[in-house]
Design a protein around this motif. Structure first.
Motif, PDB file in Angstrom:
ATOM      1  N   VAL A  62      12.033  54.223  27.652  1.00  0.00           N
ATOM      2  CA  VAL A  62      10.588  54.239  27.391  1.00  0.00           C
ATOM      3  C   VAL A  62      10.313  53.833  25.954  1.00  0.00           C
ATOM      4  CG1 VAL A  62       8.599  55.797  27.105  1.00  0.00           C
ATOM      5  CG2 VAL A  62       9.990  55.904  29.189  1.00  0.00           C
ATOM      6  N   SER A  63      11.101  54.363  25.023  1.00  0.00           N
ATOM      7  CA  SER A  63      10.947  54.036  23.616  1.00  0.00           C
ATOM      8  C   SER A  63      11.202  52.558  23.368  1.00  0.00           C
ATOM      9  CB  SER A  63      11.915  54.882  22.787  1.00  0.00           C
ATOM     10  OG  SER A  63      11.935  54.469  21.444  1.00  0.00           O
ATOM     11  N   ALA A  64      12.274  52.018  23.938  1.00  0.00           N
ATOM     12  CA  ALA A  64      12.603  50.605  23.733  1.00  0.00           C
ATOM     13  C   ALA A  64      11.479  49.701  24.217  1.00  0.00           C
ATOM     14  CB  ALA A  64      13.914  50.272  24.449  1.00  0.00           C
ATOM     15  N   LEU A  65      10.946  49.992  25.396  1.00  0.00           N
ATOM     16  CA  LEU A  65       9.872  49.169  25.941  1.00  0.00           C
ATOM     17  C   LEU A  65       8.600  49.288  25.108  1.00  0.00           C
ATOM     18  CD1 LEU A  65      10.504  49.858  29.720  1.00  0.00           C
ATOM     19  CD2 LEU A  65      10.756  47.665  28.565  1.00  0.00           C
ATOM     20  N   ALA A  66       8.330  50.484  24.595  1.00  0.00           N
ATOM     21  CA  ALA A  66       7.144  50.675  23.753  1.00  0.00           C
ATOM     22  C   ALA A  66       7.240  49.866  22.471  1.00  0.00           C
ATOM     23  CB  ALA A  66       6.971  52.157  23.431  1.00  0.00           C
ATOM     24  N   LEU A  67       8.458  49.579  22.028  1.00  0.00           N
ATOM     25  CA  LEU A  67       8.673  48.849  20.773  1.00  0.00           C
ATOM     26  C   LEU A  67       8.663  47.334  20.942  1.00  0.00           C
ATOM     27  CD1 LEU A  67      11.409  51.106  19.161  1.00  0.00           C
ATOM     28  CD2 LEU A  67       9.136  50.644  18.221  1.00  0.00           C
ATOM     29  N   GLN A  68       8.565  46.841  22.166  1.00  0.00           N
ATOM     30  CA  GLN A  68       8.612  45.389  22.352  1.00  0.00           C
ATOM     31  C   GLN A  68       7.519  44.670  21.556  1.00  0.00           C
ATOM     32  OE1 GLN A  68       9.658  43.971  26.191  1.00  0.00           O
ATOM     33  NE2 GLN A  68       8.591  42.017  25.969  1.00  0.00           N
ATOM     34  N   PRO A  69       6.253  45.139  21.535  1.00  0.00           N
ATOM     35  CA  PRO A  69       5.248  44.444  20.714  1.00  0.00           C
ATOM     36  C   PRO A  69       5.607  44.428  19.233  1.00  0.00           C
ATOM     37  CG  PRO A  69       4.194  45.940  22.273  1.00  0.00           C
ATOM     38  CD  PRO A  69       5.659  46.239  22.320  1.00  0.00           C
ATOM     39  N   ALA A  99       5.608  46.926   6.761  1.00  0.00           N
ATOM     40  CA  ALA A  99       4.408  47.541   7.334  1.00  0.00           C
ATOM     41  C   ALA A  99       4.458  47.505   8.861  1.00  0.00           C
ATOM     42  CB  ALA A  99       3.161  46.822   6.823  1.00  0.00           C
ATOM     43  N   ILE A 100       4.916  46.379   9.414  1.00  0.00           N
ATOM     44  CA  ILE A 100       5.036  46.279  10.878  1.00  0.00           C
ATOM     45  C   ILE A 100       6.038  47.309  11.394  1.00  0.00           C
ATOM     46  CG2 ILE A 100       5.781  44.793  12.783  1.00  0.00           C
ATOM     47  CD1 ILE A 100       4.851  42.391  11.059  1.00  0.00           C
ATOM     48  N   GLY A 101       7.144  47.468  10.674  1.00  0.00           N
ATOM     49  CA  GLY A 101       8.148  48.441  11.084  1.00  0.00           C
ATOM     50  C   GLY A 101       7.624  49.869  11.053  1.00  0.00           C
ATOM     51  N   ARG A 102       6.844  50.208  10.027  1.00  0.00           N
ATOM     52  CA  ARG A 102       6.278  51.565   9.953  1.00  0.00           C
ATOM     53  C   ARG A 102       5.266  51.800  11.071  1.00  0.00           C
ATOM     54  NH1 ARG A 102       7.189  50.273   4.556  1.00  0.00           N
ATOM     55  NH2 ARG A 102       5.110  49.394   4.213  1.00  0.00           N
ATOM     56  N   ASP A 103       4.493  50.769  11.386  1.00  0.00           N
ATOM     57  CA  ASP A 103       3.576  50.886  12.535  1.00  0.00           C
ATOM     58  C   ASP A 103       4.377  51.059  13.828  1.00  0.00           C
ATOM     59  OD1 ASP A 103       1.375  50.630  10.914  1.00  0.00           O
ATOM     60  OD2 ASP A 103       1.035  48.501  11.354  1.00  0.00           O
ATOM     61  N   GLY A 104       5.498  50.353  13.916  1.00  0.00           N
ATOM     62  CA  GLY A 104       6.352  50.486  15.090  1.00  0.00           C
ATOM     63  C   GLY A 104       6.928  51.886  15.222  1.00  0.00           C
ATOM     64  N   GLU A 105       7.302  52.471  14.096  1.00  0.00           N
ATOM     65  CA  GLU A 105       7.813  53.842  14.141  1.00  0.00           C
ATOM     66  C   GLU A 105       6.751  54.799  14.658  1.00  0.00           C
ATOM     67  OE1 GLU A 105       9.453  57.166  10.991  1.00  0.00           O
ATOM     68  OE2 GLU A 105      10.070  55.077  10.714  1.00  0.00           O
ATOM     69  N   ALA A 106       5.503  54.595  14.229  1.00  0.00           N
ATOM     70  CA  ALA A 106       4.405  55.427  14.739  1.00  0.00           C
ATOM     71  C   ALA A 106       4.220  55.214  16.241  1.00  0.00           C
ATOM     72  CB  ALA A 106       3.117  55.106  13.984  1.00  0.00           C
ATOM     73  N   ARG A 107       4.357  53.962  16.685  1.00  0.00           N
ATOM     74  CA  ARG A 107       4.247  53.658  18.121  1.00  0.00           C
ATOM     75  C   ARG A 107       5.371  54.357  18.892  1.00  0.00           C
ATOM     76  NH1 ARG A 107       3.986  48.079  18.050  1.00  0.00           N
ATOM     77  NH2 ARG A 107       1.756  48.020  18.459  1.00  0.00           N
ATOM     78  N   MET A 108       6.580  54.317  18.334  1.00  0.00           N
ATOM     79  CA  MET A 108       7.716  54.986  18.968  1.00  0.00           C
ATOM     80  C   MET A 108       7.461  56.479  19.108  1.00  0.00           C
ATOM     81  SD  MET A 108      11.476  55.643  17.266  1.00  0.00           S
ATOM     82  CE  MET A 108      10.737  56.817  16.106  1.00  0.00           C
ATOM     83  N   LEU A 109       7.027  57.117  18.032  1.00  0.00           N
ATOM     84  CA  LEU A 109       6.805  58.567  18.055  1.00  0.00           C
ATOM     85  C   LEU A 109       5.685  58.943  19.005  1.00  0.00           C
ATOM     86  CD1 LEU A 109       7.217  59.303  14.243  1.00  0.00           C
ATOM     87  CD2 LEU A 109       8.836  59.857  16.073  1.00  0.00           C
ATOM     88  N   ASP A 110       4.700  58.075  19.144  1.00  0.00           N
ATOM     89  CA  ASP A 110       3.627  58.329  20.101  1.00  0.00           C
ATOM     90  C   ASP A 110       4.155  58.259  21.527  1.00  0.00           C
ATOM     91  OD1 ASP A 110       0.703  58.632  20.729  1.00  0.00           O
ATOM     92  OD2 ASP A 110       1.021  56.672  21.652  1.00  0.00           O
ATOM     93  N   ALA A 111       5.015  57.269  21.800  1.00  0.00           N
ATOM     94  CA  ALA A 111       5.561  57.095  23.145  1.00  0.00           C
ATOM     95  C   ALA A 111       6.516  58.216  23.526  1.00  0.00           C
ATOM     96  CB  ALA A 111       6.269  55.743  23.249  1.00  0.00           C
ATOM     97  N   THR A 112       7.214  58.782  22.528  1.00  0.00           N
ATOM     98  CA  THR A 112       8.231  59.805  22.799  1.00  0.00           C
ATOM     99  C   THR A 112       7.750  61.220  22.497  1.00  0.00           C
ATOM    100  OG1 THR A 112       9.166  59.644  20.566  1.00  0.00           O
ATOM    101  CG2 THR A 112      10.048  58.146  22.246  1.00  0.00           C
ATOM    102  N   GLN A 113       6.461  61.343  22.172  1.00  0.00           N
ATOM    103  CA  GLN A 113       5.884  62.648  21.811  1.00  0.00           C
ATOM    104  C   GLN A 113       6.622  63.273  20.635  1.00  0.00           C
ATOM    105  OE1 GLN A 113       5.259  65.170  25.256  1.00  0.00           O
ATOM    106  NE2 GLN A 113       4.576  63.455  26.506  1.00  0.00           N
ATOM    107  N   GLY A 114       6.882  62.441  19.631  1.00  0.00           N
ATOM    108  CA  GLY A 114       7.430  62.938  18.378  1.00  0.00           C
ATOM    109  C   GLY A 114       8.930  62.918  18.242  1.00  0.00           C
ATOM    110  N   GLY A 120      16.389  54.117  13.332  1.00  0.00           N
ATOM    111  CA  GLY A 120      17.395  53.248  12.728  1.00  0.00           C
ATOM    112  C   GLY A 120      17.410  51.864  13.338  1.00  0.00           C
ATOM    113  N   ALA A 121      17.156  51.781  14.644  1.00  0.00           N
ATOM    114  CA  ALA A 121      17.145  50.487  15.319  1.00  0.00           C
ATOM    115  C   ALA A 121      15.958  49.650  14.878  1.00  0.00           C
ATOM    116  CB  ALA A 121      17.119  50.688  16.829  1.00  0.00           C
TER     117      ALA A 121
END
Length: 308
Positions: A62-69, A99-114, A120-121
């Motif tokens: 789920v996390s990997a797919l959420a990070l595709q964008p 900045a894109i990476g930090r936004d991606g980290e926020a997207r990841m945490l949203d998808a995984t509920q924290g 690292g990836a």
């Protein structure tokens, strides 16, 4: 569930994606391949949570797919990277992808509920996908399109400062770097990912050439990384003693013939059991394996008849 998770990538592929979209797909595929690979000592895979209580295979996918964008956006940024680009423009690109990476980290945490599934990836593969999208001086210098060339460009980006990044994050890996004086993910990237291009990819190729199954070849590549990497995920949880056990165990599996041999598989299971007992998980090695699988995907796409 596996078919459902694979559908977004498959649909995008049928739509004939552009370069950035295709690179984003390759990153996600590499992350899911790494998550699925089993049996991985101490790590989440399709059969086990490893040493984790808050992660499982489905959440990793789920996390990997959420990070595709995110990875697609990073690739689009990388398409603007040109040969002999000015330092000012390179600095601007470095800050943009940060900045894109930090936004991606926020997207990841949203998808995984924290839950931190791929921090690292995002760093490692974010740099590599940006570098892979750049337009090097090919065909005058075709080496720039090789895994070594892509990793070298990623390393050059990693060595540039990002003025907008926090000085300290408080992450466990960062604290382990400070406590044990190791380079961690940042040092690995700044050096041009030596454990990817000089360790994992050669082992992957060597195992395939001798007839190992693809699963065994990928496990051997992971073990080769584990055998010498100062994995900050392990250091953070178990200290130098746990890291020494991991490295010794990985070297032992490889010495016994790797994951393709009966003795190697037996020792791999013992190593897995020991890491679970120690509650340590070599997440840094897993990220670098995903990076190796990503670069290998690009290499095979460029030369589909190669077996490397």
């Amino acid at each position: 569930m596996r078919e459902t998770l694979a559908m977004p990538v498959a649909r995008a592929r049928r739509a004939t994606p552009d370069l950035a979209e295709r690179l984003g797909e390759h990153v996600v595929a590499a992350l899911i391949e790494e998550a699925t690979l089993a049996p991985k000592p101490g790590l989440v895979d399709i059969r086990s949570r490893g040493a984790h209580h808050d992660l499982d295979w489905e959440l990793m996918c789920v996390s990997a797919l959420a990070l595709q964008p995110t990875f697609t956006e990073l690739a689009r940024a990388g398409q603007e990277m040109q040969p002999m680009q000015s330092l000012q423009r390179m600095q601007s690109l470095r800050e943009r992808i940060g900045a894109i990476g930090r936004d991606g980290e926020a997207r990841m945490l949203d998808a995984t509920q924290g839950v931190n599934t791929h921090r690292g990836a995002i760093w490692a593969l974010g740099l590599l996908v940006t570098a892979a999208a750049a337009d090097p001086v090919a065909p005058a210098n075709p080496a720039d399109r090789t895994p070594h060339g892509i990793a070298a460009r990623a390393g050059a980006l990693a060595r540039l400062p990002d003025r907008h990044a926090p000085a300290l994050t408080g992450n466990k890996g960062e604290r382990a770097c400070l406590d044990y004086n190791v380079g961690g993910a940042r040092g690995q990237a700044q050096a041009g990912f030596p454990h990817v291009v000089n360790v994992a990819l050669p082992e992957l190729s060597r195992s395939r050439r001798r007839g190992d199954s693809e699963t065994a070849a990928r496990l051997n590549a992971l073990l080769a990384i584990m055998a010498s990497l100062d994995d900050t995920c392990v250091l953070a949880r178990g200290g130098p003693g746990a890291l020494a056990e991991l490295q010794d165990g990985a070297r032992r599996v490889l010495a016994l013939g790797g994951a393709a041999s009966l003795a190697g598989r037996r020792h791999l299971k013992l190593l897995d059991r020991r890491l679970v007992e120690l509650h340590v998980s070599p997440g840094g090695a897993a990220d670098l394996l995903a990076a190796a699988l990503f670069l290998n995907r690009l290499h095979r796409e460029a030369a589909p008849t190669t077996q490397a």
